[in-house]
Design a protein around this motif. Sequence first.
Motif, PDB file in Angstrom:
ATOM      1  N   ASN A  26       0.834  -1.193   0.000  1.00 16.21           N
ATOM      2  CA  ASN A  26       0.000   0.000   0.000  1.00 16.21           C
ATOM      3  C   ASN A  26       0.875   1.251   0.000  1.00 16.21           C
ATOM      4  O   ASN A  26       1.893   1.310   0.702  1.00 16.21           O
ATOM      5  N   GLN A  84      -3.907  -5.711   3.518  1.00 10.96           N
ATOM      6  CA  GLN A  84      -5.256  -5.269   3.168  1.00 10.96           C
ATOM      7  C   GLN A  84      -5.113  -4.244   2.048  1.00 10.96           C
ATOM      8  O   GLN A  84      -4.712  -3.110   2.294  1.00 10.96           O
ATOM      9  N   PRO A  85      -5.391  -4.623   0.805  1.00 13.18           N
ATOM     10  CA  PRO A  85      -5.082  -3.722  -0.312  1.00 13.18           C
ATOM     11  C   PRO A  85      -5.980  -2.495  -0.358  1.00 13.18           C
ATOM     12  O   PRO A  85      -7.186  -2.575  -0.165  1.00 13.18           O
ATOM     13  N   SER A  86      -5.344  -1.359  -0.593  1.00 13.91           N
ATOM     14  CA  SER A  86      -6.085  -0.122  -0.837  1.00 13.91           C
ATOM     15  C   SER A  86      -5.491   0.513  -2.096  1.00 13.91           C
ATOM     16  O   SER A  86      -5.812   0.078  -3.204  1.00 13.91           O
ATOM     17  N   GLU A  87      -4.625   1.489  -1.939  1.00 11.62           N
ATOM     18  CA  GLU A  87      -3.917   2.043  -3.098  1.00 11.62           C
ATOM     19  C   GLU A  87      -2.557   1.362  -3.168  1.00 11.62           C
ATOM     20  O   GLU A  87      -1.698   1.583  -2.317  1.00 11.62           O
TER      21      GLU A  87
END
Length: 202
Positions: A26, A84-87
């Motif tokens: 991230n 926990q993928p976001s950007e």
Amino acid sequence: MIYLLINSPAPSDLAATSFGGLPVKNVGESMDWPCCTICDLPLQYLGKIATNIGLELIFMCQNDPGMCDENHPEIGGNKVIVIQPSELEIVPAPAIGETTRGPEYGAMIVGIAAKDYDEAREIWVKNEGGIGRNILGQLHGEPAWIQGDETTYCGDCYLPMRFVAQLEQGPNPETEMNFGGGGCAYLFDCACTGSAKFLFQC
């Protein structure tokens, strides 16, 4: 129903399941490239699998194959990092060690009505006229153990971990994952702390 992972082009989505290439993290978060606890050199990045507990990034030692117990889920010759993928952004490889294994490729999920993984593989090759090497493994279901059941246990709740995927060595013999020569790898996770473990048999 058995869900096979079939070789496909590299996905444009960094959060998608893929193998080869480089890992991701991230933006704004740090990620230290994991090192083997036996030889102290950086592990090789194998790929990532998207699950309901996060994106599971798989690493395994290839600096001196067979000498760092990279097949064992506990000793330190491999590691699974769950994020926990976001950007997301790509993580560059370290300058030393056997850290990458070729261009990225994707994994298309195909459901096959079969009693087990081995039968599903046979059906897919027959029906699709495909090459067996394009079968990258299976997602969930029951593992097809080569040597016998080695289901891992969570170090926090002490319960058997969930079977996530069984992986073949890969479609390209020049850049395939090294599971001891014709072996398979097995990925497990547990939702209690979002941890995962990895091993292979041959």
